[in-house]
Structure formats: C-alpha cells, structure tokens
Scaffold this motif. Structure first.
Motif, PDB file in Angstrom:
ATOM      1  N   THR A  51       8.765 108.421 -21.259  1.00 51.39           N
ATOM      2  CA  THR A  51       9.373 108.622 -20.146  1.00 51.39           C
ATOM      3  C   THR A  51       8.571 108.765 -18.976  1.00 51.39           C
ATOM      4  O   THR A  51       7.133 108.867 -19.138  1.00 51.39           O
ATOM      5  N   GLY A  52       8.821 108.853 -17.199  1.00 49.88           N
ATOM      6  CA  GLY A  52       8.223 109.533 -16.839  1.00 49.88           C
ATOM      7  C   GLY A  52       8.193 108.575 -14.812  1.00 49.88           C
ATOM      8  O   GLY A  52       6.857 108.273 -13.852  1.00 49.88           O
ATOM      9  N   LEU A  66      17.656 105.997 -19.723  1.00 43.14           N
ATOM     10  CA  LEU A  66      17.174 104.587 -19.331  1.00 43.14           C
ATOM     11  C   LEU A  66      15.631 104.865 -18.759  1.00 43.14           C
ATOM     12  O   LEU A  66      15.626 103.452 -18.854  1.00 43.14           O
ATOM     13  N   ASP A  67      15.188 105.532 -18.686  1.00 47.46           N
ATOM     14  CA  ASP A  67      13.777 105.953 -18.693  1.00 47.46           C
ATOM     15  C   ASP A  67      12.200 105.351 -19.499  1.00 47.46           C
ATOM     16  O   ASP A  67      11.878 104.353 -19.236  1.00 47.46           O
ATOM     17  N   ALA A  68      12.973 105.519 -20.666  1.00 48.10           N
ATOM     18  CA  ALA A  68      12.294 105.302 -21.427  1.00 48.10           C
ATOM     19  C   ALA A  68      12.617 103.806 -22.052  1.00 48.10           C
ATOM     20  O   ALA A  68      11.665 103.041 -22.865  1.00 48.10           O
ATOM     21  N   ALA A  69      14.170 102.999 -21.883  1.00 46.95           N
ATOM     22  CA  ALA A  69      14.165 101.682 -22.206  1.00 46.95           C
ATOM     23  C   ALA A  69      13.331 101.171 -21.285  1.00 46.95           C
ATOM     24  O   ALA A  69      13.985  99.658 -21.366  1.00 46.95           O
ATOM     25  N   GLY A  70      13.293 101.279 -20.054  1.00 51.74           N
ATOM     26  CA  GLY A  70      12.105 100.341 -19.293  1.00 51.74           C
ATOM     27  C   GLY A  70      13.128 100.013 -18.054  1.00 51.74           C
ATOM     28  O   GLY A  70      12.680  98.801 -17.351  1.00 51.74           O
ATOM     29  N   ALA A 129      17.897 113.457  -9.343  1.00 55.42           N
ATOM     30  CA  ALA A 129      17.335 112.850  -8.748  1.00 55.42           C
ATOM     31  C   ALA A 129      15.676 112.637  -7.886  1.00 55.42           C
ATOM     32  O   ALA A 129      15.267 113.816  -6.936  1.00 55.42           O
ATOM     33  N   ASP A 130      15.387 111.627  -7.878  1.00 60.39           N
ATOM     34  CA  ASP A 130      13.710 111.250  -7.042  1.00 60.39           C
ATOM     35  C   ASP A 130      13.856 111.941  -5.243  1.00 60.39           C
ATOM     36  O   ASP A 130      13.477 112.477  -4.734  1.00 60.39           O
ATOM     37  N   LEU A 165       6.679 114.215  -5.364  1.00 53.41           N
ATOM     38  CA  LEU A 165       7.830 113.472  -5.981  1.00 53.41           C
ATOM     39  C   LEU A 165       6.709 113.830  -6.880  1.00 53.41           C
ATOM     40  O   LEU A 165       8.009 114.271  -8.529  1.00 53.41           O
ATOM     41  N   THR A 166       5.629 114.193  -7.416  1.00 54.23           N
ATOM     42  CA  THR A 166       5.339 115.073  -8.606  1.00 54.23           C
ATOM     43  C   THR A 166       5.721 116.044  -9.068  1.00 54.23           C
ATOM     44  O   THR A 166       6.485 117.161  -9.854  1.00 54.23           O
ATOM     45  N   GLU A 167       5.907 117.343  -7.996  1.00 57.94           N
ATOM     46  CA  GLU A 167       6.150 118.866  -7.262  1.00 57.94           C
ATOM     47  C   GLU A 167       7.821 118.745  -7.625  1.00 57.94           C
ATOM     48  O   GLU A 167       8.248 119.405  -8.974  1.00 57.94           O
TER      49      GLU A 167
END
Length: 318
Positions: A44-45, A135-139, A161-162, A257-259
C-alpha cells in the motif's frame, strides 16, 4: 477459510472477484482480517485517495462517474467506494454498484464497490479505511470515496482522504451554509455542480467570500479553488482533475501528504485499539470485577473515574 495470499496475488493482477472477496472479509470483520491486513501492508501507499462529499442531491454519483471517465482517459486504474445508507432489514447498501456508474461496469481498469454505513455516522462505512487499503494494494492509482449525503457535522471524509472535494449546487440552501461551520470548512477543492442552473455564480461568490473570511493564510499556503461543473455533461471535470493534481503536487512539495497519511494511520490504530477495548469491556457484563467496582461506587468508596481507571488497567494487564 479463504487462501489470503492467493486472493492478494489475484487482486494484484486486477481480478475483480479477488478484490471483492478481500473487501467482503473486511466488511464482515472476518477472523482472517488481521491476516489480510498483514498481507496488504507492504503493497500500500501508492494510491491517491480523493473524497467526495456534500449534501444529498448535489450530484456526487454523477461527479464521481465523470471523474472516473477523466482519469481513465489518462490511463489510470480507478477504484470507487460508494458509501450508501444501510437497509434497516438486511444491513446492506440501499443503493448498489449496479445502479451506480453502469457505464464503467465493463471496464477492467475500474473497480466499483458499494458499502453500507451500517449505522456508522460521519458519512462513511466503518470499514472504509481497510477497504481503501485493499484497493490501494490491488493497484488502483486513484481511489474515489463517495460519502453518503452528509450534514454539517458529518465530516469524517476529511480524515480519510488525501484530498477532500466538497460539492454544492445552486438553489439547495448552500448559500446559507456558506456562513456556517462544518462541512464547508473541510474542502481542499470546492465544486459548484449543476452550474447551468440559476444561482451558480452567486453560490461560487459566497464560497469565495467564506474562504476570504477563513483563517489567515501564509504565503505558499493552499487556497482551495472553486470549480464550476455540469457533471452530467462532463463540463468542468477536467478542471476539477487539474485542481486535484495541483493540490497533490502542493502536498508532496511540503511533505503535507505524508503527514496526512501518518495522521490517518494513527487514527486507524487508535480506532482499532478502542474497538478492541470496547469488545473486552462488553465481555465483562456480569463479571465479578465490574460488579465489585459498581458496589464500591454505590457505597461511596470509589468514584466512577477511578473505577474506570482500575478496570482499564486490569484489561490491559489481562
């Protein structure tokens, strides 16, 4: 029992059934949930999570569908979590992904999932953070999270959300809301949809005035843009995508974004920990420890806060 490693591998290949099964394990709080999350963690990420919220009737589903179209034109894989009210009978989503965004149903680069709130307040389903992770891990390059139609205090999407998009429409009382605290303070991007209606310019002006009255911004701070759209015709949608990309770039340049993602992870850990404690406390009904503490409170030997401290200390030790 599901073969989690196999499901994750298939989800990474873009197989929708595997993604669906993983999200179902999340929604159902399966005993395999921890195994699923452990398998997904290193994958993820990468997804950009965009939340869309607003009052009922502003065109959230139509806007979400239009954004999917715009992102697919750029060749990006898109995941959609459409959070719906729950059926009082089955507990499932009252609306469904078959009703929503049917034009994307056959696109292998789009995954759409309806999730029920199941009584959870804030406009989101309780399992939304874990479903986003799937969903993130699914690409998926972009994950669009469409909330239930929310009121002023139900602003949970801002913490998940971002980038948060707040949708409004002319003639729906939003002009009055522009002077109030709540949902209209969480937006990173504001969208006045149905801009072909009378009053769209006035709504945009009032929003601009509200933002001008907000907290003082230093040089370089993000000022949320206001974009007018007619999502049903695809008008203005490219401008919304451009605004989203500018916000993402601004966050990345300043490490915002990281924060935000760190804060999101911290809230998720806190929620899981509190839920675990609540479940353990729920198991104490009729337990001698709880009864003994209650007796001491009634006898005036102990106050409820000290009793709670003792109970928590006992639970964490046990």
């Amino acid at each position: 029992m599901q073969d989690v490693s196999s499901l994750v591998a298939q989800a990474r290949e873009g197989r929708p059934r595997a993604v669906a099964r993983l999200i179902s394990l999340v929604e159902g709080a399966s005993p395999q949930l921890r195994e699923v999350m452990e398998a997904l963690a290193p994958l993820t990420g990468n997804a950009y999570v965009v939340g869309l919220t607003g009052s009922p009737g502003v065109g959230k589903s139509t806007s979400t569908s239009a954004l999917v179209t715009a992102y697919r034109k750029q060749g990006r894989r898109v995941g959609v979590l459409a959070v719906d009210p729950s059926s009082p009978f089955s507990g499932g989503a009252l609306l469904g992904d078959r009703v929503r965004m049917s034009e994307h149903a056959s696109d292998p680069g789009v995954y759409i999932r309806s999730m029920a709130t199941r009584g959870h307040l804030g406009g989101l389903a309780w399992a939304a953070p874990q479903a986003i992770r799937v969903l993130d891990a699914a690409g998926c390059d972009v994950v669009l999270v469409e909330t239930v139609g929310v009121g002023q205090s139900e602003v949970e999407i801002a913490s998940q959300a971002d980038t948060s998009v707040v949708l409004l429409a002319p003639g729906m009382g939003d002009g009055i809301q522009a002077a109030k605290a709540g949902i209209l303070e969480i937006g990173d991007v504001y969208v006045v949809n149905k801009a072909d209606r009378d009053g769209a310019d006035a709504t945009a002006r009032e929003l601009n005035h509200m933002l001008g009255l907000g907290e003082a911004r230093a040089a370089g701070d993000w000022r949320p843009p206001i974009v007018k759209t007619v999502a049903a015709r695809g008008e203005g949608v490219d401008e919304v995508v451009e605004a989203l990309e500018k916000h993402r770039a601004w966050m990345e340049e300043r490490d915002v974004l990281t924060e935000r993602r760190r804060a999101r992870a911290a809230r998720e850990v806190e929620t899981i920990a509190v839920t675990t404690l609540r479940e353990r406390i729920g198991d104490l009904h009729g337990d001698r420890r709880l009864g003994a503490l209650a007796e001491r409170i009634v006898a005036g030997e102990l106050d409820p806060y000290r009793a709670a401290d003792e109970l928590v200390a006992g639970l964490t030790r046990g």
